[in-house]
Design a protein around this motif. Structure first.
Motif, PDB file in Angstrom:
ATOM      1  N   HIS A   1     -52.154  78.811  43.201  1.00 50.57           N
ATOM      2  CA  HIS A   1     -53.122  79.336  44.168  1.00 50.57           C
ATOM      3  C   HIS A   1     -52.761  80.758  44.576  1.00 50.57           C
ATOM      4  CE1 HIS A   1     -55.155  75.381  45.636  1.00 50.57           C
ATOM      5  NE2 HIS A   1     -54.965  75.392  44.341  1.00 50.57           N
TER       6      HIS A   1
ATOM      7  N   PHE B   1     -55.396  83.685  44.004  1.00 54.34           N
ATOM      8  CA  PHE B   1     -55.880  84.419  45.176  1.00 54.34           C
ATOM      9  C   PHE B   1     -55.542  85.900  45.050  1.00 54.34           C
ATOM     10  CE2 PHE B   1     -55.720  80.535  48.253  1.00 54.34           C
ATOM     11  CZ  PHE B   1     -56.693  79.917  47.499  1.00 54.34           C
TER      12      PHE B   1
ATOM     13  N   ASP C   1     -67.228  79.631  51.855  1.00 52.26           N
ATOM     14  CA  ASP C   1     -66.357  78.693  51.151  1.00 52.26           C
ATOM     15  C   ASP C   1     -67.119  77.388  50.944  1.00 52.26           C
ATOM     16  OD1 ASP C   1     -64.342  77.034  50.213  1.00 52.26           O
ATOM     17  OD2 ASP C   1     -62.901  77.609  51.759  1.00 52.26           O
TER      18      ASP C   1
ATOM     19  N   CYS D   1     -65.506  73.547  51.811  1.00 54.17           N
ATOM     20  CA  CYS D   1     -64.271  74.139  52.346  1.00 54.17           C
ATOM     21  C   CYS D   1     -63.142  73.143  52.569  1.00 54.17           C
ATOM     22  CB  CYS D   1     -64.556  74.889  53.636  1.00 54.17           C
ATOM     23  SG  CYS D   1     -65.177  73.852  54.977  1.00 54.17           S
TER      24      CYS D   1
ATOM     25  N   TYR E   1     -58.669  78.354  51.469  1.00 56.45           N
ATOM     26  CA  TYR E   1     -58.869  79.799  51.285  1.00 56.45           C
ATOM     27  C   TYR E   1     -58.842  80.529  52.623  1.00 56.45           C
ATOM     28  CZ  TYR E   1     -60.299  84.197  49.264  1.00 56.45           C
ATOM     29  OH  TYR E   1     -60.310  85.510  48.869  1.00 56.45           O
TER      30      TYR E   1
ATOM     31  N   GLY F   1     -56.282  83.199  51.690  1.00 54.32           N
ATOM     32  CA  GLY F   1     -57.015  84.206  50.933  1.00 54.32           C
ATOM     33  C   GLY F   1     -57.176  85.501  51.715  1.00 54.32           C
TER      34      GLY F   1
ATOM     35  N   TYR G   1     -65.022  84.961  57.164  1.00 52.36           N
ATOM     36  CA  TYR G   1     -64.999  83.707  56.425  1.00 52.36           C
ATOM     37  C   TYR G   1     -65.855  82.669  57.151  1.00 52.36           C
ATOM     38  CZ  TYR G   1     -63.114  79.196  54.861  1.00 52.36           C
ATOM     39  OH  TYR G   1     -62.981  77.926  54.377  1.00 52.36           O
TER      40      TYR G   1
ATOM     41  N   VAL H   1     -66.420  81.138  47.437  1.00 54.34           N
ATOM     42  CA  VAL H   1     -65.300  80.490  46.773  1.00 54.34           C
ATOM     43  C   VAL H   1     -65.589  78.998  46.742  1.00 54.34           C
ATOM     44  CG1 VAL H   1     -63.620  82.244  47.447  1.00 54.34           C
ATOM     45  CG2 VAL H   1     -63.876  80.224  48.852  1.00 54.34           C
TER      46      VAL H   1
ATOM     47  N   LEU I   1     -62.979  76.190  45.643  1.00 54.91           N
ATOM     48  CA  LEU I   1     -61.672  75.873  45.065  1.00 54.91           C
ATOM     49  C   LEU I   1     -61.634  74.472  44.496  1.00 54.91           C
ATOM     50  CD1 LEU I   1     -59.453  77.597  47.728  1.00 54.91           C
ATOM     51  CD2 LEU I   1     -60.314  78.488  45.558  1.00 54.91           C
TER      52      LEU I   1
END
Length: 144
Positions: A24, A28, A44, A47, A52, A56, A61, A97, A99
């Motif tokens: 990660h 990132f 995100d 999330c 993140y 991140g 965010y 993002v 993930l």
């Protein structure tokens, strides 16, 4: 689909695996280098625990998920497949993002259709970071 506390306990444990932390951190950092983090307004998708948001780089965010797994900054409870959540964000996103979200389990055609839809229907988005996950502790076992 609602995840229970057992799922989140397993997910927290996964996030602490040495290989996961290293991977990660590398991903990132690559994303930071490829973008201008000072102008990233990140949505995100799925999330979860806000991985993140904690590790991140971004200007602002927001976490989007059907489940509220904790204290996520700018949390919006929504199905991110319906892009109506964008109007509920406190900013216009310039990146998304994902993930590990449910679409990671979908066939490639379906995943790519979602990402294309996001880039097409949300013109402020310039970047995306998408990944699945790998449990080092489960190496050699059947994966999902």
């Amino acid at each position: 689909m609602a995840y229970d506390e057992e799922f989140y306990q397993m997910y927290r444990k996964y996030l602490m695996e040495k290989t996961v932390r290293l991977s990660h951190r590398i991903i990132f950092e690559y994303f930071r280098r490829l973008t201008r983090a000072e102008t990233l307004y990140v949505a995100d998708l799925g999330c979860g625990l806000g991985e993140y948001s904690l590790r991140g780089w971004y200007k602002d965010y927001a976490g989007i998920d059907l489940n509220n797994a904790g204290d996520i900054r700018n949390f919006v409870q929504a199905d991110y497949h319906d892009l109506g959540f964008v109007g509920r964000l406190p900013f216009r996103p310039t990146a998304f993002v994902s993930l590990f979200s449910i679409e990671c389990c979908h066939p490639a055609v379906k995943k790519y259709a979602l990402y294309e839809k996001i880039f097409t229907e949300v013109p402020s988005i310039d970047y995306g970071l998408v990944g699945g996950f790998f449990y080092e502790s489960k190496r050699g076992l059947e994966t999902v």
